[in-house]
Scaffold this active site. Sequence first.
Site, PDB file in Angstrom:
ATOM      1  N   PHE A   1       0.382  -4.601   3.017  1.00 37.19           N
ATOM      2  CA  PHE A   1      -0.708  -4.923   3.937  1.00 37.19           C
ATOM      3  C   PHE A   1      -1.859  -5.657   3.268  1.00 37.19           C
ATOM      4  O   PHE A   1      -2.823  -6.036   3.924  1.00 37.19           O
ATOM      5  CB  PHE A   1      -1.205  -3.636   4.599  1.00 37.19           C
ATOM      6  CG  PHE A   1      -0.119  -2.911   5.349  1.00 37.19           C
ATOM      7  CD1 PHE A   1       0.234  -3.300   6.616  1.00 37.19           C
ATOM      8  CD2 PHE A   1       0.566  -1.865   4.749  1.00 37.19           C
ATOM      9  CE1 PHE A   1       1.259  -2.653   7.299  1.00 37.19           C
ATOM     10  CE2 PHE A   1       1.584  -1.202   5.423  1.00 37.19           C
ATOM     11  CZ  PHE A   1       1.937  -1.607   6.699  1.00 37.19           C
TER      12      PHE A   1
ATOM     13  N   SER B   1       9.024   4.612  -0.945  1.00 37.56           N
ATOM     14  CA  SER B   1       8.115   3.461  -0.893  1.00 37.56           C
ATOM     15  C   SER B   1       8.559   2.407   0.121  1.00 37.56           C
ATOM     16  O   SER B   1       8.613   1.211  -0.186  1.00 37.56           O
ATOM     17  CB  SER B   1       7.972   2.823  -2.281  1.00 37.56           C
ATOM     18  OG  SER B   1       6.836   2.006  -2.370  1.00 37.56           O
ATOM     19  N   PRO B   2       8.865   2.803   1.368  1.00 35.75           N
ATOM     20  CA  PRO B   2       9.337   1.837   2.364  1.00 35.75           C
ATOM     21  C   PRO B   2       8.303   0.775   2.715  1.00 35.75           C
ATOM     22  O   PRO B   2       8.663  -0.321   3.146  1.00 35.75           O
ATOM     23  CB  PRO B   2       9.662   2.708   3.577  1.00 35.75           C
ATOM     24  CG  PRO B   2       8.846   3.950   3.388  1.00 35.75           C
ATOM     25  CD  PRO B   2       8.807   4.176   1.915  1.00 35.75           C
ATOM     26  N   LEU B   3       7.022   1.087   2.523  1.00 36.58           N
ATOM     27  CA  LEU B   3       5.962   0.114   2.793  1.00 36.58           C
ATOM     28  C   LEU B   3       5.347  -0.405   1.495  1.00 36.58           C
ATOM     29  O   LEU B   3       4.217  -0.886   1.472  1.00 36.58           O
ATOM     30  CB  LEU B   3       4.879   0.749   3.670  1.00 36.58           C
ATOM     31  CG  LEU B   3       5.343   1.270   5.040  1.00 36.58           C
ATOM     32  CD1 LEU B   3       4.191   1.934   5.781  1.00 36.58           C
ATOM     33  CD2 LEU B   3       5.955   0.153   5.881  1.00 36.58           C
ATOM     34  N   ALA B   4       6.109  -0.292   0.409  1.00 36.54           N
ATOM     35  CA  ALA B   4       5.661  -0.770  -0.910  1.00 36.54           C
ATOM     36  C   ALA B   4       4.342  -0.135  -1.328  1.00 36.54           C
ATOM     37  O   ALA B   4       3.481  -0.784  -1.921  1.00 36.54           O
ATOM     38  CB  ALA B   4       5.559  -2.298  -0.934  1.00 36.54           C
ATOM     39  N   GLY B   5       4.200   1.145  -1.007  1.00 39.02           N
ATOM     40  CA  GLY B   5       2.985   1.859  -1.390  1.00 39.02           C
ATOM     41  C   GLY B   5       1.728   1.285  -0.762  1.00 39.02           C
ATOM     42  O   GLY B   5       0.626   1.437  -1.304  1.00 39.02           O
ATOM     43  N   GLY B   6       1.871   0.615   0.382  1.00 38.24           N
ATOM     44  CA  GLY B   6       0.732   0.000   1.061  1.00 38.24           C
ATOM     45  C   GLY B   6       0.458  -1.424   0.621  1.00 38.24           C
ATOM     46  O   GLY B   6      -0.366  -2.117   1.246  1.00 38.24           O
TER      47      GLY B   6
ATOM     48  N   TYR C   1       5.995  15.660  -9.885  1.00 38.54           N
ATOM     49  CA  TYR C   1       4.866  15.251  -9.057  1.00 38.54           C
ATOM     50  C   TYR C   1       3.648  16.104  -9.399  1.00 38.54           C
ATOM     51  O   TYR C   1       3.654  17.320  -9.220  1.00 38.54           O
ATOM     52  CB  TYR C   1       5.195  15.386  -7.564  1.00 38.54           C
ATOM     53  CG  TYR C   1       6.247  14.419  -7.053  1.00 38.54           C
ATOM     54  CD1 TYR C   1       6.689  13.339  -7.806  1.00 38.54           C
ATOM     55  CD2 TYR C   1       6.817  14.594  -5.789  1.00 38.54           C
ATOM     56  CE1 TYR C   1       7.658  12.471  -7.334  1.00 38.54           C
ATOM     57  CE2 TYR C   1       7.784  13.718  -5.304  1.00 38.54           C
ATOM     58  CZ  TYR C   1       8.202  12.668  -6.084  1.00 38.54           C
ATOM     59  OH  TYR C   1       9.165  11.798  -5.603  1.00 38.54           O
TER      60      TYR C   1
END
Length: 299
Positions: free
Chosen positions: A218, A210-215, A55
Amino acid sequence: MERTMVKLSDKVSLSPVVQGFWRLEDWNWSAKELAEFMNACIDRGVTTFDTAEIYSDTLCEKKMGEAFAADPSIRDRIQLVSKTGIFKEEIDGKPFGYYNTTYDRVKASCKESLSRLGTDHLDLYLIHREDPCFDPWETARALQDLKKEGLIVEAGVSNFDPFKFDALQTAMGKELVTNQIEWNPVCFEHFNSGMMDYLTVNRIHPMIWSPLAGGRLFGREDAQCSRAMDKIREIAGRHGEDPSTIVYAWLMYHPAGAIPISGSNKLARLDLALRALDVKLAHHEWYEIYTASGQQVLR
């Protein structure tokens, strides 16, 4: 706040939501600001922190180490996770990425991570990516020696398919305690590979990045994301909850006992993830989200 921990082994348990530091460099925080954020996470019962040597080319580990130095009380109150296996070389003036899970590299990487983080051990050490040129016996020997030396408490992997996981698990004598994988309402790689079934039957809790697919969920640019979010918003309305909370609840509903990683530096976003612990989805609602993007079809 006390929260029920998720037991990976007799020696290591993680908080039900993990705080990730993948984008730490972009936050532009001082060591003091980062330490304050870490304490705010701990106050919420989020006591597991996830990073990796790759990272920001080791800078994230270094910055976390500076925060631990700014407030030495933090380290003893958390479970610290890092990863190895991804490297870069400059070849003919161009960067080239590759994997290295050899015995010497795994051992050296762990010691380098400990130095950057300013700690004497990692609670959990992961092989970051499935290496097509890895000797599971050699990698296992490195991880087991690190455990014997007290430099790591437990070992696991990240992004492994069931075949490579089983290979390393065999060489490790079944000591691997997790597979950190990508999963969200538009990513089903590990369902389709059989990895989720393997983890579930062997009672191995996956960590979820990435539970929210990296944003991306939305946005309206991606048709699959749009379809998924339309359904998620509908279900959120039924529960009087934020759509993000419903996604986290959906991940944690699965019997594998998934542990999602929140990568935001906004405490309000972390709070939305934590609220999922109190959401009770109907069984059919899990399938509504599972099929919403159009990628998965029930047979």
